[in-house]
Design a protein around this motif. Structure first.
Motif, PDB file in Angstrom:
ATOM      1  N   PRO A 109       0.858  -1.363   0.102  1.00 24.35           N
ATOM      2  CA  PRO A 109      -0.041   0.004  -0.060  1.00 24.35           C
ATOM      3  C   PRO A 109       0.703   1.178  -0.110  1.00 24.35           C
ATOM      4  O   PRO A 109       1.919   1.490   0.743  1.00 24.35           O
ATOM      5  CB  PRO A 109      -0.944  -0.082   1.186  1.00 24.35           C
ATOM      6  CG  PRO A 109      -0.799  -1.618   1.573  1.00 24.35           C
ATOM      7  CD  PRO A 109       0.555  -2.066   1.320  1.00 24.35           C
ATOM      8  N   CYS A 127      -2.480   0.768  -4.318  1.00 25.86           N
ATOM      9  CA  CYS A 127      -1.606  -0.205  -4.572  1.00 25.86           C
ATOM     10  C   CYS A 127      -1.508  -0.568  -5.925  1.00 25.86           C
ATOM     11  O   CYS A 127      -2.459  -0.426  -6.713  1.00 25.86           O
ATOM     12  CB  CYS A 127      -1.721  -1.647  -3.735  1.00 25.86           C
ATOM     13  SG  CYS A 127      -3.014  -2.581  -4.371  1.00 25.86           S
ATOM     14  N   GLU A 135      -4.683   0.594  -8.116  1.00 25.18           N
ATOM     15  CA  GLU A 135      -5.879   0.092  -7.462  1.00 25.18           C
ATOM     16  C   GLU A 135      -5.962   1.011  -6.160  1.00 25.18           C
ATOM     17  O   GLU A 135      -4.837   1.219  -5.610  1.00 25.18           O
ATOM     18  CB  GLU A 135      -5.806  -1.691  -7.089  1.00 25.18           C
ATOM     19  CG  GLU A 135      -5.794  -2.403  -8.318  1.00 25.18           C
ATOM     20  CD  GLU A 135      -5.636  -3.804  -7.706  1.00 25.18           C
ATOM     21  OE1 GLU A 135      -5.958  -3.979  -6.413  1.00 25.18           O
ATOM     22  OE2 GLU A 135      -5.455  -4.611  -8.685  1.00 25.18           O
ATOM     23  N   ARG A 136      -7.273   1.696  -6.140  1.00 25.43           N
ATOM     24  CA  ARG A 136      -7.539   2.123  -4.850  1.00 25.43           C
ATOM     25  C   ARG A 136      -8.140   1.517  -3.788  1.00 25.43           C
ATOM     26  O   ARG A 136      -9.016   0.821  -4.008  1.00 25.43           O
ATOM     27  CB  ARG A 136      -8.484   3.498  -5.419  1.00 25.43           C
ATOM     28  CG  ARG A 136      -8.974   4.385  -4.403  1.00 25.43           C
ATOM     29  CD  ARG A 136      -9.910   5.574  -4.655  1.00 25.43           C
ATOM     30  NE  ARG A 136      -9.343   6.542  -5.517  1.00 25.43           N
ATOM     31  CZ  ARG A 136      -8.874   6.566  -6.624  1.00 25.43           C
ATOM     32  NH1 ARG A 136      -9.431   5.563  -7.571  1.00 25.43           N
ATOM     33  NH2 ARG A 136      -8.351   7.770  -7.206  1.00 25.43           N
ATOM     34  N   LEU A 137      -7.463   1.560  -2.631  1.00 27.81           N
ATOM     35  CA  LEU A 137      -7.734   0.682  -1.476  1.00 27.81           C
ATOM     36  C   LEU A 137      -8.440   1.572  -0.564  1.00 27.81           C
ATOM     37  O   LEU A 137      -9.523   0.882   0.128  1.00 27.81           O
ATOM     38  CB  LEU A 137      -6.517   0.106  -0.704  1.00 27.81           C
ATOM     39  CG  LEU A 137      -5.495  -0.756  -1.645  1.00 27.81           C
ATOM     40  CD1 LEU A 137      -4.328  -1.101  -0.608  1.00 27.81           C
ATOM     41  CD2 LEU A 137      -6.101  -2.002  -2.271  1.00 27.81           C
TER      42      LEU A 137
END
Length: 263
Positions: A109, A127, A135-137
């Motif tokens: 992350p 990440c 990718e949006r966590l």
């Protein structure tokens, strides 16, 4: 793929011309809230340096926030005007997403952080997944350093001017098992180059702006902020307390008046 990228989410103005991953021209400067007078001349200088006309571009890319309200409005309004004049597609890139591109390929992350209002920050967690896709966590947030710390788990790479300003408070509030690894240097600031790289990826998949365009203002509701400032007392409870105080005061005055009448 040639694009013009603009980053005006902070007091610093960043403009770049890119041909895919190659930077053709770039200008960075402190704007001090004067984006409105500085942005168009900067764009003109970069186009002249690269020997390009706006009509030769494949895309216009703009950082949309969160960040400075004034800077974001200037950036989006300027590129909207250029799109209207040229019909070149416009791509909108969230500022924190653009910052994440400065650490492309980083394992685990990553958390870019920007300053918000006094005592608060903006952040999101991303990440890099398989195939080099970001990718949006955790979506864009605004809040206290303690709120940021609560969203972190495991080992996270963290960076940005908001982190620099609030490092001590974030570290003090980290939950058990959470650790942070700071990144210094140019990753501290949003850049038109990384906004451009993120925008090119969006442009390639056809993610272009439509007719309705607005900056991404990530702000907590004023009522929520006031609730925190009151020590956790709701607005209803505060009104009830004020009414109770006034009622008690009137009752006290009435009692004193009655006592004097009886004398």
């Amino acid at each position: 793929m040639k694009v013009l990228a603009v980053e005006t989410a902070t007091s610093r103005q960043s403009v770049a011309l890119l041909d895919s991953t190659t930077v053709l021209a770039q200008e960075e400067r402190e704007a001090g809230g004067a984006h409105g007078t500085l942005l168009l001349p900067a764009i003109g200088r970069l186009l002249a340096t690269a020997g390009l006309a706006l009509m030769q571009l494949d895309g216009l890319i703009c950082s949309i926030g969160p960040g400075s309200f004034t800077g974001l409005r200037v950036g989006t309004a300027t590129l909207l005007g250029l799109r209207a004049a040229t019909d070149v597609p416009l791509v909108l890139v969230p500022t924190l997403e653009g910052m994440a591109w400065s650490l492309r390929g980083t394992a685990g992350p990553i958390c870019p952080v920007l300053p918000s209002r006094k005592g608060e920050i903006y952040w999101a967690v991303f990440c890099w997944g398989a195939g080099g896709h970001l990718e949006r966590l955790v979506p864009e947030q605004a809040g206290s350093p303690e709120a940021l710390a609560r969203t972190l788990t495991g080992a996270t790479t963290i960076f940005g001017e908001g982190w620099t300003a609030m490092e001590s408070a974030v570290r003090a509030a980290l939950p058990p098992g959470a650790t942070v690894s700071p990144v210094p240097g140019e990753a501290l600031r949003p850049s038109a180059v990384t906004v451009g790289l993120a925008g090119i990826e969006r442009l390639r998949r056809g993610d272009v702006a439509g007719d309705q365009v607005a900056p991404l203002y990530v702000q907590r509701p004023e009522a929520e902020i006031r609730y925190e400032q009151s020590g956790g007392v709701s607005p209803v409870a505060r009104r009830q307390a004020r009414v109770a105080v006034k009622t008690a005061a009137r009752a006290a005055r009435g009692t004193r008046a009655t006592g004097k009448g009886q004398e």
